[in-house]
Every structure is written in C-alpha cells, then in structure tokens.
Enzyme design. Structure first.
Site: not given
Ligand SMILES: NC(=O)c1ccc[n+]([C@@H]2O[C@H](COP(=O)([O-])OP(=O)(O)OC[C@H]3O[C@@H](n4cnc5c(N)ncnc54)[C@H](O)[C@@H]3O)[C@@H](O)[C@H]2O)c1
Length: 328
Positions: A160, A189, A202-203, A205, A219, A224, A226, A289
């Site tokens: 990731y 987050n 965590v939320v 959970n 954990y 730690q 957040r 972290p």
């Molecule tokens: N939610 C958070 O706290 C958080 C924190 C940091 C970064 N992000 C970033 O925000 C974005 C969304 O996160 P989220 O929490 O909504 O996650 P999520 O898992 O709910 O949503 C991600 C979506 O991407 C889709 N997806 C994954 N691979 C795919 C592919 N190859 N083709 C098409 N669709 C695909 C999944 O099916 C899912 O619907 C991500 O890029 C994540 O890295 C989120």
C-alpha cells in the site's frame, strides 16, 4: 477564493469521473458532486466497495452513470468529455490491502497510469487520493507535506505505502512532462457512515465491538495516537483541492490534527455507545505507526480548509449508521 457552493454555477455542465465510486469515500464524493450539479461517472470493480453505497446516486439521479470495471484494464469513456478525474480506487484498510496485496499495487501503479492517460486525453484536472501512510512510521511530528517519510519498502504495509508513493511520483511526472493539472491529497484517517463492518480499521472495529457488547480490541498498549476526520469534511477538502485555482502540482494533507491515544479513543466510543469500557490487548501489527497526525497549515492557507465537524457529532452519525447495519 471562490466558495465551493458557488462552483457549480461557475462551470457549465461539468463532468466528473470518480474511480472507486462504490467505496466509502468515493460514494460520499459522488453524492456531493451530484449535489454540486456535476454529471458523474463512477468506475469500480467492487473488490472492497459495494453497490449499496451508490443507492442514493443510482436511484435519485439521472446524472450518474456507473460502469463496473477494473481500472487496471483499458477503459474507454463512451461519448463524454470528462473535465475532472478523481482517482480514489484502491483498497485502503490494512485488512483489505493485505488480502489484495498485488491488486493494491496494480491499481496504484497501472490503474493510476491509466487514469493519468485519460486525464491527458481529456485535458481533465486530476486528483490523486494518496494517504498519510506515505509517511510510514513518521519520525517528524506532526507530518508536513515536505516530510519524505519513513517507510519499510519490504514490510507487510509496503504493498500500500510504496504503491501510493509510486502513484504520487507518477502523478508528479505527468504534471512535469505533460503539464497536466494535478493535485495529490494525502488523506488521513477518515471515518463516517458506509465504512465496512469488517475492514479492520479502528473506528468500525470499536463501534461494532461496543454495540455487540464485546470488549474493544487494542493493539499494543494503546498509547499510539491517531487523528480522525469526518467524511463530509474530507470530501469538502477534496473539492476545494480540485476546484481552487492555486492547487495545480501541489501535495496537500487533508486530515484532522486533533490527536487521541487509541485508549482515549476507546473510552470515547464506549461512552457514546453507552457501554462500560472493556479492553482486550493484542500484539501490535508489524510497522504500525506510533504516531500519525497531519500538519494542515498548507490546507489552511491554500484552501481555507480545516475540519468543521466535531468528533462527537461525527461519531454519533457513524454509530447510528452501524446500529442500522448491524440490526438489518
Ligand atoms: N478512508 C480513509 O481513511 C483513507 C485514508 C487514506 C487514504 N485513503 C484513500 O482514499 C481512497 C478511498 O478509500 P476508501 O476508504 O473509500 O476505501 P474503499 O475500499 O472503501 O474504496 C476503494 C474503492 O476502490 C475500488 N477499487 C479497488 N481496486 C479497484 C480497481 N482495480 N478497479 C476499480 N475499482 C477498484 C474498491 O472496490 C472500492 O470501492 C483510497 O485510494 C485510499 O487509499 C482513504
């Protein structure tokens, strides 16, 4: 600087493409863009998302089109010129990206390349949803965008962290080589309704354990820290980063700088769920972290953004949504 509310009236029939539209954050972004008067195209392969998240968008709005597709494969946008690409597709929780480790690396590398190419073809503005995990286990605190991070490239989180760092670097190269109008948002987050029950964050959970009357799993020793930002605030930050004029080529933290230890946070959840606090301790996962907290000075200056929704208010809405999920 224009207020976000005025944007839809300034732009004629804008078309937004959202990858990861069926996910937690993507679906809230879709709803907000529809409210702003955009035509929205949602792409998702549902590997971690759900069509249920798009119920509002699908049922009530003809301006929404959904394509079930894996964005690591070629995709041609039918008949539409797209103005904005919001690239959110990627598993995001540790449970999901461990289960889908190679898929995570591919969506953040090949998937990001495909979306950047589409942005070049359409001359669209591009936003990459990156992550605070780009900072790894940070040694600078709080983390400003100028900090390069402390990431283990071989560890269990690398699928990731490192693929997001690659996505950032690729986005910067498209900005340099093609003058593409890009911005990178390091999301911290984020929580709110539509999070998955079992995604290990965590939320959900803590809330699900409290609502089921189970002890809350901590954990490590729970010292730690957040920080947590409510999803509506996060989406507001994404909109401003895309629409404000001074954001091209920038990387911006969007998160909440209010820090809580995990034990403090467990206490807040127990209180809001009206249960007595009971905790079981488990070993810390590798590379977890010790501290994670955004420096949001840049978001304040460039976007006039800071979180507006209190933790108590955001958690109350989130707990309600989980009560509904768990009793269905
Ligand atoms: N939610 C958070 O706290 C958080 C924190 C940091 C970064 N992000 C970033 O925000 C974005 C969304 O996160 P989220 O929490 O909504 O996650 P999520 O898992 O709910 O949503 C991600 C979506 O991407 C889709 N997806 C994954 N691979 C795919 C592919 N190859 N083709 C098409 N669709 C695909 C999944 O099916 C899912 O619907 C991500 O890029 C994540 O890295 C989120």
């Amino acid at each position: 600087m224009p207020e976000v509310e005025q944007i839809s009236s300034q732009i004629n029939a804008p078309v937004s493409l959202v990858t990861g539209a069926g996910g937690f954050l993507g679906s809230h972004l879709v709803d907000r863009l529809l409210l702003e008067g955009h035509q929205v195209i949602g792409l998702d392969n549902l590997c971690t998302g759900s069509l249920e998240n798009l119920d509002n968008a699908m049922s009530s709005n003809k301006k929404f089109k959904y394509f079930q597709t894996d964005i690591t494969a070629a995709f041609i946008l039918p008949d539409l010129k797209c103005d904005f690409i919001w690239h959110l597709a990627s598993p995001a929780s540790p449970v999901d990206y461990r289960r889908l480790s190679i898929e995570t690396m591919l969506v953040n590398s090949i998937g990001t390349k495909n979306m950047l190419d589409m942005a070049v073809e359409h001359n669209a503005k591009f936003l990459l949803a990156s992550t605070s995990e780009a900072y790894g286990d940070p040694q600078v605190h709080p983390q400003p965008e100028t900090y390069w991070g402390n990431v283990n490239p071989l560890g269990e989180r690398a699928c990731y962290d490192e693929s997001k760092r690659f996505a950032e670097a690729l986005t910067c190269e498209y900005h340099r080589c093609y003058c593409l109008d890009t911005r990178i948002i390091r999301i911290f987050n984020t929580y709110g309704p539509r999070m998955q029950i079992n995604d290990g964050r965590v939320v959900p959970n803590f809330i699900c354990q409290a609502l089921r009357g189970e002890p809350l799993t901590v954990y490590g020793d729970g010292a730690q820290t957040r920080s947590f930002v409510y999803v509506a605030d996060e989406v507001e930050g994404l909109l401003r980063a895309m629409f404000y004029e001074n954001t091209s080529g920038e990387v911006i933290n969007i998160g909440n700088p209010d820090e809580y230890t995990i034990l403090e946070f467990a206490g807040i959840i127990a209180r809001l769920c009206k249960v007595e606090l009971n905790v079981v301790y488990k070993p810390l996962p590798p590379d977890d972290p010790a501290k994670r907290c955004p420096d949001i000075s840049k978001a304040r200056v460039l976007l006039g953004w800071e979180p507006a929704i209190s933790l108590e208010l955001g958690l109350a809405a989130t707990i309600d949504s989980f009560v509904h999920k768990l009793t269905r």
